[in-house]
Design a protein around this motif. Structure first.
Motif, PDB file in Angstrom:
ATOM      1  N   UNK A  83       0.852  -1.193   0.000  1.00 14.57           N
ATOM      2  CA  UNK A  83       0.000   0.000   0.000  1.00 14.57           C
ATOM      3  C   UNK A  83       0.882   1.234   0.000  1.00 14.57           C
ATOM      4  N   UNK A  84       0.306   2.382  -0.379  1.00 11.54           N
ATOM      5  CA  UNK A  84       1.097   3.581  -0.622  1.00 11.54           C
ATOM      6  C   UNK A  84       0.656   4.724   0.291  1.00 11.54           C
ATOM      7  N   UNK A  85       1.626   5.537   0.659  1.00  8.22           N
ATOM      8  CA  UNK A  85       1.337   6.825   1.293  1.00  8.22           C
ATOM      9  C   UNK A  85       1.693   7.900   0.277  1.00  8.22           C
ATOM     10  N   UNK A  86       0.663   8.519  -0.298  1.00  5.11           N
ATOM     11  CA  UNK A  86       0.875   9.570  -1.288  1.00  5.11           C
ATOM     12  C   UNK A  86       1.148  10.867  -0.541  1.00  5.11           C
ATOM     13  N   UNK A  87       2.328  11.427  -0.769  1.00  4.44           N
ATOM     14  CA  UNK A  87       2.768  12.617  -0.043  1.00  4.44           C
ATOM     15  C   UNK A  87       2.578  13.846  -0.929  1.00  4.44           C
ATOM     16  N   UNK A  88       1.808  14.818  -0.406  1.00  4.30           N
ATOM     17  CA  UNK A  88       1.547  16.063  -1.138  1.00  4.30           C
ATOM     18  C   UNK A  88       1.834  17.235  -0.206  1.00  4.30           C
ATOM     19  N   UNK A  89       2.644  18.163  -0.661  1.00  7.79           N
ATOM     20  CA  UNK A  89       2.995  19.329   0.161  1.00  7.79           C
ATOM     21  C   UNK A  89       1.861  20.344   0.142  1.00  7.79           C
ATOM     22  N   UNK A  90       1.522  20.862   1.313  1.00  4.51           N
ATOM     23  CA  UNK A  90       0.406  21.805   1.418  1.00  4.51           C
ATOM     24  C   UNK A  90       0.692  23.120   0.707  1.00  4.51           C
ATOM     25  N   UNK A  91       1.953  23.499   0.620  1.00 10.86           N
ATOM     26  CA  UNK A  91       2.266  24.790  -0.004  1.00 10.86           C
ATOM     27  C   UNK A  91       2.262  24.740  -1.524  1.00 10.86           C
ATOM     28  N   UNK A  92       2.320  23.528  -2.120  1.00 11.86           N
ATOM     29  CA  UNK A  92       2.336  23.412  -3.588  1.00 11.86           C
ATOM     30  C   UNK A  92       1.141  22.637  -4.136  1.00 11.86           C
ATOM     31  N   UNK A  93       0.601  21.713  -3.372  1.00 14.40           N
ATOM     32  CA  UNK A  93      -0.530  20.930  -3.847  1.00 14.40           C
ATOM     33  C   UNK A  93      -0.112  19.884  -4.866  1.00 14.40           C
ATOM     34  N   UNK A  94      -1.041  19.499  -5.716  1.00 17.09           N
ATOM     35  CA  UNK A  94      -0.808  18.450  -6.714  1.00 17.09           C
ATOM     36  C   UNK A  94       0.140  18.959  -7.796  1.00 17.09           C
ATOM     37  N   UNK A  95       1.221  18.180  -8.044  1.00 13.94           N
ATOM     38  CA  UNK A  95       2.233  18.555  -9.026  1.00 13.94           C
ATOM     39  C   UNK A  95       2.421  17.415 -10.037  1.00 13.94           C
ATOM     40  N   UNK A  96       3.231  17.644 -11.097  1.00 10.22           N
ATOM     41  CA  UNK A  96       3.370  16.625 -12.159  1.00 10.22           C
ATOM     42  C   UNK A  96       3.729  15.224 -11.664  1.00 10.22           C
ATOM     43  N   UNK A  97       4.728  15.129 -10.760  1.00  5.70           N
ATOM     44  CA  UNK A  97       5.109  13.779 -10.306  1.00  5.70           C
ATOM     45  C   UNK A  97       4.097  13.191  -9.331  1.00  5.70           C
ATOM     46  N   UNK A  98       3.280  14.054  -8.720  1.00 11.53           N
ATOM     47  CA  UNK A  98       2.166  13.537  -7.916  1.00 11.53           C
ATOM     48  C   UNK A  98       1.252  12.725  -8.818  1.00 11.53           C
ATOM     49  N   UNK A  99       0.941  13.304  -9.965  1.00 12.57           N
ATOM     50  CA  UNK A  99       0.060  12.626 -10.923  1.00 12.57           C
ATOM     51  C   UNK A  99       0.721  11.357 -11.483  1.00 12.57           C
ATOM     52  N   UNK A 100       1.982  11.476 -11.896  1.00  9.09           N
ATOM     53  CA  UNK A 100       2.652  10.332 -12.511  1.00  9.09           C
ATOM     54  C   UNK A 100       2.856   9.204 -11.507  1.00  9.09           C
ATOM     55  N   UNK A 101       3.220   9.540 -10.269  1.00  8.89           N
ATOM     56  CA  UNK A 101       3.415   8.507  -9.252  1.00  8.89           C
ATOM     57  C   UNK A 101       2.109   7.787  -8.950  1.00  8.89           C
ATOM     58  N   UNK A 102       1.001   8.518  -8.891  1.00  9.84           N
ATOM     59  CA  UNK A 102      -0.291   7.887  -8.637  1.00  9.84           C
ATOM     60  C   UNK A 102      -0.662   6.957  -9.797  1.00  9.84           C
ATOM     61  N   UNK A 103      -0.385   7.407 -11.015  1.00 12.31           N
ATOM     62  CA  UNK A 103      -0.651   6.557 -12.184  1.00 12.31           C
ATOM     63  C   UNK A 103       0.198   5.288 -12.134  1.00 12.31           C
ATOM     64  N   UNK A 347       7.895  12.362 -25.417  1.00 10.64           N
ATOM     65  CA  UNK A 347       8.525  12.800 -24.176  1.00 10.64           C
ATOM     66  C   UNK A 347       8.677  11.628 -23.201  1.00 10.64           C
ATOM     67  N   UNK A 348       9.666  11.743 -22.309  1.00 13.43           N
ATOM     68  CA  UNK A 348       9.929  10.677 -21.352  1.00 13.43           C
ATOM     69  C   UNK A 348       8.886  10.749 -20.243  1.00 13.43           C
ATOM     70  N   UNK A 349       7.849   9.906 -20.346  1.00 11.03           N
ATOM     71  CA  UNK A 349       6.792   9.914 -19.347  1.00 11.03           C
ATOM     72  C   UNK A 349       6.077   8.564 -19.349  1.00 11.03           C
ATOM     73  N   UNK A 350       5.368   8.295 -18.272  1.00 10.83           N
ATOM     74  CA  UNK A 350       4.621   7.047 -18.147  1.00 10.83           C
ATOM     75  C   UNK A 350       3.413   7.084 -19.068  1.00 10.83           C
ATOM     76  N   UNK A 351       3.256   6.038 -19.898  1.00  9.23           N
ATOM     77  CA  UNK A 351       2.150   6.018 -20.855  1.00  9.23           C
ATOM     78  C   UNK A 351       1.251   4.799 -20.705  1.00  9.23           C
ATOM     79  N   UNK A 352       1.745   3.728 -20.057  1.00  6.47           N
ATOM     80  CA  UNK A 352       0.931   2.516 -19.990  1.00  6.47           C
ATOM     81  C   UNK A 352       1.447   1.594 -18.898  1.00  6.47           C
ATOM     82  N   UNK A 353       0.638   0.609 -18.576  1.00  7.76           N
ATOM     83  CA  UNK A 353       1.044  -0.436 -17.641  1.00  7.76           C
ATOM     84  C   UNK A 353       0.448  -1.740 -18.092  1.00  7.76           C
ATOM     85  N   UNK A 354       0.951  -2.821 -17.528  1.00  8.79           N
ATOM     86  CA  UNK A 354       0.483  -4.121 -18.011  1.00  8.79           C
ATOM     87  C   UNK A 354       0.383  -5.168 -16.929  1.00  8.79           C
TER      88      UNK A 354
END
Length: 646
Positions: A83-103, A347-354
């Protein structure tokens, strides 16, 4: 069973600080990490659970890097967590790697977790309320939609106790998804320890390791013995599944090992450069995944270049899923149900999973007559996934393996159930004759469907042989094996033949195999030749003609006459005494009768004695004596013969 928690989130959102506050362990161990203030490599810690008195009651924690350049390290760490603990900073909120890590977590099959809202000491209450609402909107539709959000500050300690208690409760109530017991540890760290030698670490996904046993690194099969085992800094005799584990491998150098290699027991995992994967293209992917496109393929702690091959389409649109054949640049090892992540080159980014459907080599060609059936079976496996029952999984995978079948060890990889359950399932299927063991030494199994198909093709081959060679009683086992069974293993050929013999669908006589209804058929020119040969040898009595000269007179070549001659030999109507001398069967019997009368009053027989019996010349006498020796009627002692019966 031990549980592993992992962090996820954008760079500088306080993941490492949070782990340090929760556990007292600083996961940034590298000088560069401390100098730059960012996490580069994976970090590891543990949280004691209430009432613990040893390593068996600890929550393993994996701290992952948040920088986009180190996503491959994040994937390596996330692959082993429950299981995961998704860490988000209160001063910045949701950021690009927040989204990619959740994906990435979603693609890896992680379905449980919570959210830690860090750095709350840096914002006011109104801003905090807005950030929480924004996070809830962001998580809507994800596996963390209903996850609790814990506002915390690693600097002041606010909210830390509540988060720690939530992690403890989650660890105590979580039911791990692991099903198989194949021991495997994906290596995510390699280093040398003074006085001990090479050490590797990773999360022991399944099975266990014992002190002193032999292990191998796959792919490649480099072997070593376990000199030492540690879990969270404590030496242990046995390391169970779910723990962060360090293994001392004295027989290997650091240069012998690569990050992503899998430590296991010999004969457990199998290399393949092609996998069949149920691929899910992210809805957020900037473009469709195209047939034959190259990608970065992440599996557990390993990253390789790979190429995608879709058997039923040219491209996979964002949000769609389909079966995909992944062809690797180097061999890989995995088991059914493993998760993987694909990242594009540009671009170098997550696009799929299997979801790994078939981890062993499998021919999947459109020209193959069984292509449609294979594709349907693969799609069924992909759709059902880990919800398959053991019988469904074993039956489906054996159907895919065809006449090659699968060994017990291969089946354990193909279904990913505990080995005892796989064994019990095979016994049940075998009792119903739905599965057959065709090789007891290797413990290789084949589905009843393919056994029946092989039996039918074997009978068809024998039937065709009878049509081509009507004058022959049948064919030998070796001829059948080198003809019909040339692409099959010798033990499988033996199994099919013996099964057909027991069923009465094949018959054997003097190692000659034939169909039950087959009878030698002689007609036309063959019948005429048979009559001519019998007549010539019968009339010639004890001075038979030379076979080649006789065939020349009859205008028949030796090749054309061979089936008829062998037919006459098989029926005992013609007897081959030497390469050029044949006798009619009754004539040989007459000579033998004369020899029996001789032995009634004599102890032995020589050339002169046989000449006295037959009146023949030396050419025939020598050939006859040698023939009677070979046929065990007489036995040679010096220059004389005695009756073997005496």
């Amino acid at each position: 069973m031990p549980v592993v928690m992992g962090t996820a989130g954008h760079i500088d959102h306080g993941k490492t600080s949070l782990v340090r506050t929760l556990t007292g362990t600083d996961c940034d161990r590298l000088e560069e990490e401390r100098r730059r203030g960012i996490t580069i490599e994976l970090g590891f810690a543990y949280l004691p659970l209430p009432g613990s008195d040893g390593t068996a009651d600890k929550l393993s924690i994996v701290d992952v890097p948040g920088h986009e350049r180190f996503v491959k390290n994040m994937v390596a760490g996330a692959a082993g967590i429950d299981f995961v603990t998704l860490v988000i900073a209160a001063d910045e909120g949701v950021m690009p790697q927040t989204r990619e890590h959740l994906e990435i977590c979603s693609l890896l099959g992680i379905r449980s977790g919570l959210v830690a809202l860090t750095k709350i000491d840096m914002v006011d209450e109104d801003w905090l309320a807005l950030v929480i609402e924004d996070i809830k909107a962001f998580l809507k539709g994800s596996f963390l939609e209903d996850a609790p959000i814990f506002p915390v500050s690693s600097h002041t300690g606010q909210g830390i106790d509540a988060l720690r208690q939530a992690l403890v409760e989650t660890a105590q109530t979580y039911k791990p998804r692991r099903r198989g017991d194949l021991p495997r540890l994906p290596v995510d760290r390699i280093f040398t320890l003074r006085g001990h030698g090479t050490v590797v670490t990773g999360t022991l996904i399944a099975g266990d390791f014992k002190l002193g046993e032999e292990l191998v690194l796959m792919p490649g099969g480099r072997s070593s013995k376990v000199r030492g085992l540690q879990s969270h800094g404590q030496s242990v005799e046995k390391a169970p599944a779910g723990y962060r584990t360090a293994v001392n491998l004295p027989m290997l150098e650091v240069s012998d090992i690569n990050k992503g290699d899998v430590l296991t027991r010999p004969g457990v995992l199998f290399e393949s450069d092609v996998w069949l994967v149920e691929l899910q293209c992210l809805s957020s992917s900037p473009r469709a995944l195209r047939h034959r496109a190259e990608v970065h393929f992440h599996h557990e702690a390993r990253e390789v270049q790979a190429r995608m091959h879709f058997p039923d389409r040219e491209k996979l649109q964002p949000g769609e899923s389909a079966l995909c054949q992944i062809r690797f640049s180097e061999p890989m090892v995995g088991v059914f149900g493993d998760r993987c992540v694909l990242r594009s080159f540009s671009p170098l980014r997550t696009v799929a999973g299997g979801f790994l459907v078939h981890p062993l080599p499998l021919q999947l060609r459109k020209k193959d007559p069984s292509y449609a059936d294979k594709l349907a079976s693969l799609q069924t496996l992909a759709k059902a996934g880990v919800d398959l029952t053991p019988e469904e999984a074993v039956s489906a995978q054996l159907a895919l393996r065809g006449q090659q079948g699968a060994s017990f060890a291969e089946l354990c990889v193909l279904v990913n159930f505990e080995s005892l359950l796989v064994d019990k399932t095979l016994q049940q299927l075998g009792a119903r004759q739905q599965v057959f063991m065709v090789d007891k030494d290797e413990r290789r199994f084949i589905s009843a469907e393919h056994v029946e198909g092989l039996a039918v093709s074997c009978l068809d081959f024998v039937g065709d042989y009878h049509k081509r060679e009507p004058l022959k009683a049948g064919l030998g086992r070796s001829a059948l094996a080198s003809g019909w069974g040339r692409e099959l293993s010798p033990k499988l050929v033996h199994f099919i033949i013996e099964r057909l013999l027991k069923q009465g669908k094949l018959q054997t006589e003097s190692d000659v195999l034939r169909l039950p209804g087959h009878k030698v058929s002689v007609d036309g020119s063959a019948a005429d030749l048979r009559s001519s040969l019998l007549k010539a040898y019968t009339e010639a009595d004890m001075t038979p003609p030379n076979l080649k000269e006789l065939l020349d007179e009859l205008g028949v070549s030796p090749k054309e006459a061979d089936p008829v001659v062998k037919l006459l030999q098989g029926g005992g109507e013609l007897v081959k005494v030497s390469e050029s001398i044949y006798y009619a069967g009754p004539v040989i019997e007459k000579i033998q009768d004369g020899m029996r009368e001789w032995f009634a009053t004599h102890d032995d027989l020589d050339l002169g004695g046989l000449k006295e019996i037959t009146g023949l010349s030396r050419k025939y006498l020598v050939a006859l004596l040698e023939y009677f020796d070979r046929s065990k009627f007489t036995m040679r002692i010096g220059n004389k013969r005695v009756l073997r019966a005496k």
